[in-house]
Scaffold this active site. Structure first.
Site, PDB file in Angstrom:
ATOM      1  N   ARG A  31       0.698  -1.164   0.040  1.00  0.00           N
ATOM      2  CA  ARG A  31      -0.151  -0.006   0.109  1.00  0.00           C
ATOM      3  C   ARG A  31       0.858   1.485   0.079  1.00  0.00           C
ATOM      4  NH1 ARG A  31      -2.665  -3.523   3.395  1.00  0.00           N
ATOM      5  NH2 ARG A  31      -4.210  -4.457   2.510  1.00  0.00           N
ATOM      6  N   LYS A  36       3.048  11.411 -11.819  1.00  0.00           N
ATOM      7  CA  LYS A  36       2.044  10.502 -12.502  1.00  0.00           C
ATOM      8  C   LYS A  36       3.031   8.926 -12.770  1.00  0.00           C
ATOM      9  CE  LYS A  36      -0.881  13.310 -15.363  1.00  0.00           C
ATOM     10  NZ  LYS A  36      -1.244  13.705 -16.683  1.00  0.00           N
ATOM     11  N   LYS A  93       7.552  22.656 -15.012  1.00  0.00           N
ATOM     12  CA  LYS A  93       6.554  21.615 -14.732  1.00  0.00           C
ATOM     13  C   LYS A  93       6.213  21.511 -13.213  1.00  0.00           C
ATOM     14  CE  LYS A  93       5.344  16.714 -15.180  1.00  0.00           C
ATOM     15  NZ  LYS A  93       5.453  15.743 -15.985  1.00  0.00           N
ATOM     16  N   ASN A 134       0.068  19.096 -21.973  1.00  0.00           N
ATOM     17  CA  ASN A 134      -0.146  18.498 -23.285  1.00  0.00           C
ATOM     18  C   ASN A 134      -0.225  18.989 -24.354  1.00  0.00           C
ATOM     19  OD1 ASN A 134      -0.762  15.953 -21.803  1.00  0.00           O
ATOM     20  ND2 ASN A 134      -2.588  16.746 -20.936  1.00  0.00           N
ATOM     21  N   GLU A 192      10.220  18.289 -25.734  1.00  0.00           N
ATOM     22  CA  GLU A 192       9.321  18.620 -24.597  1.00  0.00           C
ATOM     23  C   GLU A 192       9.970  19.776 -23.636  1.00  0.00           C
ATOM     24  OE1 GLU A 192       6.638  16.990 -23.524  1.00  0.00           O
ATOM     25  OE2 GLU A 192       6.687  14.899 -24.290  1.00  0.00           O
ATOM     26  N   HIS A 223       7.905   9.133 -28.654  1.00  0.00           N
ATOM     27  CA  HIS A 223       6.695  10.247 -28.296  1.00  0.00           C
ATOM     28  C   HIS A 223       7.043  11.593 -28.682  1.00  0.00           C
ATOM     29  CE1 HIS A 223       3.978  11.792 -25.448  1.00  0.00           C
ATOM     30  NE2 HIS A 223       4.636  12.563 -24.653  1.00  0.00           N
ATOM     31  N   HIS A 269      -0.589  11.875 -29.907  1.00  0.00           N
ATOM     32  CA  HIS A 269      -1.090  10.665 -29.586  1.00  0.00           C
ATOM     33  C   HIS A 269      -1.640   9.946 -30.888  1.00  0.00           C
ATOM     34  CE1 HIS A 269      -0.918  11.557 -25.115  1.00  0.00           C
ATOM     35  NE2 HIS A 269       0.247  11.079 -25.587  1.00  0.00           N
ATOM     36  N   GLU A 299      -4.645  17.111 -12.210  1.00  0.00           N
ATOM     37  CA  GLU A 299      -4.820  17.722 -13.600  1.00  0.00           C
ATOM     38  C   GLU A 299      -6.614  17.896 -13.555  1.00  0.00           C
ATOM     39  OE1 GLU A 299      -2.800  15.712 -16.494  1.00  0.00           O
ATOM     40  OE2 GLU A 299      -4.439  16.297 -18.180  1.00  0.00           O
ATOM     41  N   HIS A 318       0.151  17.144 -27.719  1.00  0.00           N
ATOM     42  CA  HIS A 318      -0.050  15.776 -27.256  1.00  0.00           C
ATOM     43  C   HIS A 318      -1.241  14.932 -27.926  1.00  0.00           C
ATOM     44  CE1 HIS A 318       3.336  16.484 -24.832  1.00  0.00           C
ATOM     45  NE2 HIS A 318       3.339  15.007 -24.359  1.00  0.00           N
ATOM     46  N   ARG A 354      -2.988  21.742 -15.292  1.00  0.00           N
ATOM     47  CA  ARG A 354      -2.043  20.819 -15.737  1.00  0.00           C
ATOM     48  C   ARG A 354      -2.217  20.438 -17.048  1.00  0.00           C
ATOM     49  NH1 ARG A 354       0.876  15.948 -11.983  1.00  0.00           N
ATOM     50  NH2 ARG A 354       2.086  15.051 -13.922  1.00  0.00           N
TER      51      ARG A 354
HETATM   52  N1  LIG Z   1       4.922  10.126 -15.611  1.00  0.00           N
HETATM   53  C1  LIG Z   1       4.732  11.178 -16.586  1.00  0.00           C
HETATM   54  O1  LIG Z   1       4.365  12.278 -16.088  1.00  0.00           O
HETATM   55  C2  LIG Z   1       5.092  10.935 -17.881  1.00  0.00           C
HETATM   56  C3  LIG Z   1       5.596  12.058 -18.755  1.00  0.00           C
HETATM   57  C4  LIG Z   1       5.984  11.952 -20.075  1.00  0.00           C
HETATM   58  C5  LIG Z   1       6.193  10.671 -20.475  1.00  0.00           C
HETATM   59  N2  LIG Z   1       5.936   9.552 -19.544  1.00  0.00           N
HETATM   60  C6  LIG Z   1       6.262   7.983 -20.078  1.00  0.00           C
HETATM   61  O2  LIG Z   1       7.754   8.075 -20.303  1.00  0.00           O
HETATM   62  C7  LIG Z   1       7.890   6.825 -21.225  1.00  0.00           C
HETATM   63  C8  LIG Z   1       9.046   7.579 -22.137  1.00  0.00           C
HETATM   64  O3  LIG Z   1      10.336   7.611 -21.460  1.00  0.00           O
HETATM   65  P1  LIG Z   1      11.751   7.780 -22.292  1.00  0.00           P
HETATM   66  O4  LIG Z   1      11.392   8.546 -23.460  1.00  0.00           O
HETATM   67  O5  LIG Z   1      12.609   8.139 -21.128  1.00  0.00           O
HETATM   68  O6  LIG Z   1      11.883   6.327 -22.730  1.00  0.00           O
HETATM   69  P2  LIG Z   1      12.377   5.040 -22.414  1.00  0.00           P
HETATM   70  O7  LIG Z   1      12.187   4.885 -21.071  1.00  0.00           O
HETATM   71  O8  LIG Z   1      11.880   3.693 -23.034  1.00  0.00           O
HETATM   72  O9  LIG Z   1      13.961   5.343 -22.671  1.00  0.00           O
HETATM   73  C9  LIG Z   1      14.208   5.512 -24.099  1.00  0.00           C
HETATM   74  C10 LIG Z   1      15.369   4.367 -24.603  1.00  0.00           C
HETATM   75  O10 LIG Z   1      16.592   5.069 -23.980  1.00  0.00           O
HETATM   76  C11 LIG Z   1      17.668   4.031 -23.164  1.00  0.00           C
HETATM   77  N3  LIG Z   1      18.038   4.747 -22.123  1.00  0.00           N
HETATM   78  C12 LIG Z   1      17.622   5.212 -21.247  1.00  0.00           C
HETATM   79  N4  LIG Z   1      18.685   6.024 -20.529  1.00  0.00           N
HETATM   80  C13 LIG Z   1      19.783   6.090 -21.455  1.00  0.00           C
HETATM   81  C14 LIG Z   1      21.029   6.329 -21.231  1.00  0.00           C
HETATM   82  N5  LIG Z   1      21.368   7.177 -20.349  1.00  0.00           N
HETATM   83  N6  LIG Z   1      21.918   5.815 -22.296  1.00  0.00           N
HETATM   84  C15 LIG Z   1      21.717   5.210 -23.146  1.00  0.00           C
HETATM   85  N7  LIG Z   1      20.145   4.871 -23.304  1.00  0.00           N
HETATM   86  C16 LIG Z   1      19.329   5.095 -22.472  1.00  0.00           C
HETATM   87  C17 LIG Z   1      16.257   3.154 -22.761  1.00  0.00           C
HETATM   88  O11 LIG Z   1      16.881   1.849 -22.252  1.00  0.00           O
HETATM   89  C18 LIG Z   1      15.119   3.234 -23.873  1.00  0.00           C
HETATM   90  O12 LIG Z   1      15.658   2.215 -24.779  1.00  0.00           O
HETATM   91  C19 LIG Z   1       6.714   6.702 -21.855  1.00  0.00           C
HETATM   92  O13 LIG Z   1       6.172   5.354 -21.293  1.00  0.00           O
HETATM   93  C20 LIG Z   1       5.759   7.856 -21.195  1.00  0.00           C
HETATM   94  O14 LIG Z   1       4.531   7.234 -21.229  1.00  0.00           O
HETATM   95  C21 LIG Z   1       5.556   9.448 -18.514  1.00  0.00           C
HETATM   96 ZN   LIG Z   2       5.057  14.241 -23.368  1.00  0.00          ZN
END
Ligand SMILES: NC(=O)c1ccc[n+]([C@@H]2O[C@H](COP(=O)([O-])OP(=O)(O)OC[C@H]3O[C@@H](n4cnc5c(N)ncnc54)[C@H](O)[C@@H]3O)[C@@H](O)[C@H]2O)c1
Ligand SMILES: [Zn+2]
Length: 357
Positions: free
Chosen positions: A117, A139, A223, A241, A181, A261, A248, A233, A244, A237
């Site tokens: 929990r 999030k 942010k 987006n 971003e 993304h 999407h 949100e 987005h 907030r």
């Molecule tokens: N929680 C939130 O508010 C929020 C906001 C935006 C996006 N997201 C989520 O984030 C995710 C996308 O995140 P991302 O873009 O970081 O993608 P990711 O976590 O898939 O990383 C991208 C790639 O880079 C590699 N990688 C990571 N760090 C590295 C480094 N230092 N050197 C070499 N390779 C590295 C990873 O293994 C992966 O292959 C999505 O699932 C999205 O939904 C969440």
């Molecule tokens: Zn985004």
């Protein structure tokens, strides 16, 4: 070191930004008990895991190495974390540590929200996108076959530790996607920052560490300000987006993985800017200016050639930001100020999409 605080009363936390923080900062002090579990993936583990484990001497530490990829951001992969925590007898006093990009961060945060929990967790983001976006704001969650990020929780970390040295190994496309971003924050809420980004764009693209640290700080400040006003949100907030809803639609139409993304968001922001200019809210030159910045970062300026405006509208209508059947869009009321509106004609949305195709 640069530092800011996300202000959420008792749940406030620091965000620290500097080179070599994983090895040198006193972040392990945020682990209250004598147990911790590092969650990472198979790509990041060989690069940075040792550096993190070296800081956890004297604690009982488990490691979970997940498969790499958005397609693994699922409930079944999440179970690997719970299995390890239970097998290794982690109590409610354990701390989870997310070492990786947004996928690892979102999953670890959600695991922390659920395990017994709720146990504390720490974000050690290693992609530009996770440094400026996903690790900040609480999030967390996983995907469902019927929708992205559909299972999750709002759950805040103890701290966010941004070691800018980790950006050195990030693939170029991932880096550019993160920059999209970063630009977003300038567009929606911080015109001076947008101007600064434009002035320093070449240095940022060359990954100048000092410029990157400043850009990450300004992004996190923006942010943090929005999240502090509207954590769950209910309203404001949603401006985060920008681009987005269009983006999407591109991600869904192309199947996850073909477009990153941030790439889809880049094109989506350009569509939102185009529409804002069509409404007379921003100057025509501002659309060109944004396109120029995206182009220099080798981000896409056009949607996929085979995607029609009708397909966009169909997919956008299914986006979770749609309320009561009206298309809600984040647009630029002026440069550096976003608003959420549901009062734009479909014909104008189609016009903006067509203009970029
Ligand atoms: N929680 C939130 O508010 C929020 C906001 C935006 C996006 N997201 C989520 O984030 C995710 C996308 O995140 P991302 O873009 O970081 O993608 P990711 O976590 O898939 O990383 C991208 C790639 O880079 C590699 N990688 C990571 N760090 C590295 C480094 N230092 N050197 C070499 N390779 C590295 C990873 O293994 C992966 O292959 C999505 O699932 C999205 O939904 C969440
Ligand atoms: Zn985004």
């Amino acid at each position: 070191m640069r530092e800011l605080t996300l202000d959420l009363g008792e749940r406030s936390y620091p965000i620290r930004i500097a080179p070599a923080l994983l090895a040198e900062n006193d972040w392990p002090a945020f682990i209250a008990g004598n147990q911790a579990c590092v969650v990472t993936n198979e790509t990041i583990a060989p690069l940075y895991l040792e550096r993190v484990l070296a800081r956890l001497d004297g604690k009982r530490v488990s490691v979970v190495t997940l498969p790499d990829g958005e397609e693994h951001k699922t409930l079944s992969t999440l179970n690997q974390i719970f299995d390890r925590l239970l097998e290794d007898n982690h109590t409610r006093k354990t701390t989870l540590i997310a070492l990786g990009g947004g996928v690892v961060g979102d999953m670890t945060g959600f695991a922390a929200a659920c395990y017994q929990r709720g146990v504390p967790f720490i974000q050690l983001p290693t992609t530009l996108l996770s440094m400026v976006d996903s690790s900040v704001g609480g999030k967390t969650g996983v995907n469902h076959a019927l929708g992205k990020n559909m299972i999750g929780a709002f759950y805040q970390p103890e701290c966010v530790i941004i070691d800018t040295n980790t950006l050195a190994t990030l693939p170029a496309r991932e880096f550019a996607a993160g920059l999209a971003e970063v630009l977003k924050y300038g567009l929606i809420a911080d015109l001076p920052f947008y101007n600064w980004l434009e002035a320093n764009w070449d240095g940022l693209l060359a990954r100048d560490t000092e410029l990157l640290a400043e850009a990450i700080l300004r992004s996190c400040e923006n942010k943090a300000r929005v999240v502090a006003e509207d954590e769950r949100e209910g309203g404001r907030r949603a401006i985060l987006n920008l681009g987005h809803t269009f983006g999407h639609a591109i991600e869904t139409a192309t199947g996850y993985g073909r477009w990153l993304h941030g790439e889809a968001v880049a094109t989506g922001m350009l569509m939102a800017a185009r529409l804002s200019a069509d409404l007379g809210w921003i100057a025509e030159e501002e659309v060109e200016r944004l396109a120029g910045l995206l182009k220099r970062a080798q981000l896409p300026l056009k949607p996929p050639a085979d995607m029609s405006a009708e397909q966009f509208l169909g997919l956008m209508a299914r986006d979770k930001k749609v309320l009561d059947g009206r298309l809600r869009l984040v647009l630029l009321r002026r440069l550096g100020e976003a608003i959420v509106t549901d009062e734009v004609d479909q014909a104008q949305v189609v016009g903006a999409i067509e203009a970029l195709r």
